[in-house]
Design a protein around this motif. Structure first.
Motif, PDB file in Angstrom:
ATOM      1  N   ASP A  32       0.853  -1.178   0.000  1.00 19.89           N
ATOM      2  CA  ASP A  32       0.000   0.000   0.000  1.00 19.89           C
ATOM      3  C   ASP A  32       0.894   1.235   0.000  1.00 19.89           C
ATOM      4  O   ASP A  32       2.119   1.132  -0.178  1.00 19.89           O
ATOM      5  CB  ASP A  32      -0.965  -0.015   1.194  1.00 19.89           C
ATOM      6  CG  ASP A  32      -0.236  -0.113   2.538  1.00 19.89           C
ATOM      7  OD1 ASP A  32       0.960   0.250   2.607  1.00 19.89           O
ATOM      8  OD2 ASP A  32      -0.861  -0.541   3.517  1.00 19.89           O
ATOM      9  N   CYS A  33       0.299   2.407   0.225  1.00 24.77           N
ATOM     10  CA  CYS A  33       1.065   3.654   0.122  1.00 24.77           C
ATOM     11  C   CYS A  33       2.182   3.750   1.153  1.00 24.77           C
ATOM     12  O   CYS A  33       3.165   4.460   0.945  1.00 24.77           O
ATOM     13  CB  CYS A  33       0.129   4.861   0.235  1.00 24.77           C
ATOM     14  SG  CYS A  33      -0.808   4.952   1.785  1.00 24.77           S
ATOM     15  N   SER A  62      -2.684  -1.465  -3.297  1.00 25.07           N
ATOM     16  CA  SER A  62      -3.955  -0.928  -2.804  1.00 25.07           C
ATOM     17  C   SER A  62      -3.692   0.416  -2.147  1.00 25.07           C
ATOM     18  O   SER A  62      -2.641   0.616  -1.539  1.00 25.07           O
ATOM     19  CB  SER A  62      -4.617  -1.889  -1.806  1.00 25.07           C
ATOM     20  OG  SER A  62      -3.806  -2.057  -0.653  1.00 25.07           O
ATOM     21  N   ASP A  63      -4.614   1.336  -2.289  1.00 29.64           N
ATOM     22  CA  ASP A  63      -4.509   2.646  -1.647  1.00 29.64           C
ATOM     23  C   ASP A  63      -3.235   3.379  -2.068  1.00 29.64           C
ATOM     24  O   ASP A  63      -2.539   3.956  -1.246  1.00 29.64           O
ATOM     25  CB  ASP A  63      -4.560   2.495  -0.120  1.00 29.64           C
ATOM     26  CG  ASP A  63      -4.629   3.840   0.615  1.00 29.64           C
ATOM     27  OD1 ASP A  63      -5.220   4.774   0.042  1.00 29.64           O
ATOM     28  OD2 ASP A  63      -4.078   3.943   1.722  1.00 29.64           O
ATOM     29  N   SER A  65      -1.611   6.187  -5.078  1.00 29.93           N
ATOM     30  CA  SER A  65      -1.958   7.179  -6.094  1.00 29.93           C
ATOM     31  C   SER A  65      -0.989   7.084  -7.262  1.00 29.93           C
ATOM     32  O   SER A  65       0.059   6.423  -7.181  1.00 29.93           O
ATOM     33  CB  SER A  65      -1.885   8.579  -5.487  1.00 29.93           C
ATOM     34  OG  SER A  65      -0.545   8.901  -5.151  1.00 29.93           O
ATOM     35  N   ASP A  68       2.296   8.244  -6.111  1.00 28.70           N
ATOM     36  CA  ASP A  68       3.029   7.227  -5.355  1.00 28.70           C
ATOM     37  C   ASP A  68       3.843   6.323  -6.287  1.00 28.70           C
ATOM     38  O   ASP A  68       4.955   5.902  -5.947  1.00 28.70           O
ATOM     39  CB  ASP A  68       2.062   6.337  -4.560  1.00 28.70           C
ATOM     40  CG  ASP A  68       1.421   7.052  -3.389  1.00 28.70           C
ATOM     41  OD1 ASP A  68       2.052   7.959  -2.829  1.00 28.70           O
ATOM     42  OD2 ASP A  68       0.280   6.693  -3.042  1.00 28.70           O
ATOM     43  N   HIS A  86      -4.114  -2.747  -9.754  1.00 25.31           N
ATOM     44  CA  HIS A  86      -4.725  -1.888  -8.743  1.00 25.31           C
ATOM     45  C   HIS A  86      -5.917  -2.641  -8.137  1.00 25.31           C
ATOM     46  O   HIS A  86      -6.907  -2.898  -8.822  1.00 25.31           O
ATOM     47  CB  HIS A  86      -5.171  -0.567  -9.362  1.00 25.31           C
ATOM     48  CG  HIS A  86      -4.027   0.265  -9.878  1.00 25.31           C
ATOM     49  ND1 HIS A  86      -3.401   1.209  -9.105  1.00 25.31           N
ATOM     50  CD2 HIS A  86      -3.386   0.261 -11.082  1.00 25.31           C
ATOM     51  CE1 HIS A  86      -2.428   1.779  -9.810  1.00 25.31           C
ATOM     52  NE2 HIS A  86      -2.400   1.231 -11.009  1.00 25.31           N
ATOM     53  N   GLY A  89     -10.857  -1.220  -3.507  1.00 29.18           N
ATOM     54  CA  GLY A  89     -10.960  -0.890  -2.093  1.00 29.18           C
ATOM     55  C   GLY A  89     -11.880  -1.816  -1.333  1.00 29.18           C
ATOM     56  O   GLY A  89     -11.864  -1.849  -0.095  1.00 29.18           O
ATOM     57  N   ASN A  92     -11.263  -6.844   1.604  1.00 30.97           N
ATOM     58  CA  ASN A  92     -11.250  -6.706   3.058  1.00 30.97           C
ATOM     59  C   ASN A  92     -10.728  -7.965   3.735  1.00 30.97           C
ATOM     60  O   ASN A  92     -10.918  -9.078   3.236  1.00 30.97           O
ATOM     61  CB  ASN A  92     -12.663  -6.400   3.585  1.00 30.97           C
ATOM     62  CG  ASN A  92     -13.107  -4.987   3.252  1.00 30.97           C
ATOM     63  OD1 ASN A  92     -12.358  -4.036   3.493  1.00 30.97           O
ATOM     64  ND2 ASN A  92     -14.295  -4.847   2.694  1.00 30.97           N
ATOM     65  N   SER A 105      -2.540  -5.038   3.205  1.00 27.42           N
ATOM     66  CA  SER A 105      -1.948  -5.290   1.880  1.00 27.42           C
ATOM     67  C   SER A 105      -1.122  -6.565   1.837  1.00 27.42           C
ATOM     68  O   SER A 105      -0.919  -7.137   0.760  1.00 27.42           O
ATOM     69  CB  SER A 105      -1.101  -4.101   1.439  1.00 27.42           C
ATOM     70  OG  SER A 105      -0.060  -3.847   2.359  1.00 27.42           O
TER      71      SER A 105
END
Length: 326
Positions: A32-33, A62-63, A65, A68, A86, A89, A92, A105
């Motif tokens: 993730d980010c 995930s998450d 941009s 990023d 990608h 969202g 889960n 992630s």
């Protein structure tokens, strides 16, 4: 039956370069980010040490941009391809089982054999907290036979801790899931993705989350690889664990929260790849916790470096009391 469209919002090809070299190693990372820089430096280290083989990186993210992911465009080489998946969202995982700082992630690894091209027979999964220090050609076209994955066993201490969790499974050898060479056909034929997602979201708490789930599902269907492909290293302010462990290491895996991008630890080998990579200007914080700064202060004081010791202790107080980050 897994439907890829349930998980992948967009698939992005950065540069499909695969050209003259006959051998291709498929490698996947999930992040993730918060782990963009570590993932980028890990990939850069692999590229630097594997100029004689084709490398196709499959990044499940995930998450993140577009900003990023911008620096990944600077990894363009004649032998490198990158595909970015990608993830929606809506993916889960039961948050109650994501303890010990494990991010959601990390569970994206469950999806890898389902979302990549099904013509790919083997794919190497890597955690983002690794650095490659040597060539991986030995794993190209590696024959896993009918085993679902090639792995490296975890420590004796870890085996004992997991045995005490009483999962009702007699683990032949509990493995560390930070490095796995996955036989994608056997994975899909055994429906591992769906089983893993069902298990981890069943409400049962798995102490080591996705790693426990994979150990349970793959037990008895594993091939054990040389430990040089997952040399688990715990960094410390007390000594240079990185240098101590680097001999005969192909992949160093920096386990525990003591990651090499924190400046307080002795991790000059990581630092070399970091400083040469497109992420060289990324912010690196001093320490993952105030306690590590306090320990460093004590060590400096014992070494009669009083000025540095006081400086570290002041930063310890600011981090401890005011939650400031350095």
């Amino acid at each position: 039956m897994i439907n890829v469209s349930d998980f992948v919002a967009k698939k992005e090809e950065l540069f499909p370069n695969i050209g003259g070299l006959a051998n291709t190693l498929h490698i996947s990372l999930c992040f993730d980010c918060g782990f963009v820089m570590p993932a980028g430096v890990a990939i850069f280290s692999i590229i630097e040490n594997n100029k004689n083989i084709n490398l196709h990186f499959h990044l499940l993210v995930s998450d993140v941009s577009a900003n990023d992911m911008a620096l990944f465009h600077e990894l363009n080489r004649p032998n490198v391809s990158i595909t970015i998946y990608h993830i929606k969202g809506s993916f889960n995982i039961n948050p109650e089982t994501l303890v010990l700082g494990i991010p959601l992630s990390t569970c994206l690894r469950f999806l890898i054999p389902e979302v990549i091209d099904q013509s790919i027979t083997n794919v190497m999964y890597l955690d983002c907290d690794i650095i490659c220090y040597s060539n991986l050609i030995e794993l190209v076209n590696y024959d896993l036979q009918n085993n679902i994955a090639g792995v490296i066993s975890d420590s004796i201490e870890m085996q004992a801790r997991v045995d005490n969790l009483d999962y009702g499974v007699n683990f032949i050898k509990y493995f560390n899931a930070g490095v796995m060479l996955i036989n994608t056909q056997e994975w899909r034929e055994n429906n591992i993705t769906q089983k893993a997602l069902t298990m981890i979201n069943s409400g049962k708490i798995y102490r080591y989350a996705d790693q426990d789930v994979l150990n349970i599902l793959l037990n008895g269907r594993l091939q054990y690889l040389n430990a040089k492909f997952n040399n688990k290293t715990t960094l410390s302010v007390y000594h240079n664990a990185e240098n101590e462990n680097i001999k005969n290491t192909v992949i160093m895996h920096y386990v525990t929260p003591n990651k090499p991008w924190y400046l307080i630890f002795n991790a000059n080998n990581f630092g070399r790849y970091f400083s040469q990579s497109p992420w060289r200007n990324a912010k690196r914080y001093l320490s993952p916790s105030a306690s590590e700064i306090r320990i460093k202060s004590k060590l400096l004081w014992k070494g009669s470096k009083y000025g540095e010791a006081i400086s570290y202790y002041l930063r310890y107080l600011l981090m401890k009391i005011f939650n400031m980050k350095f």
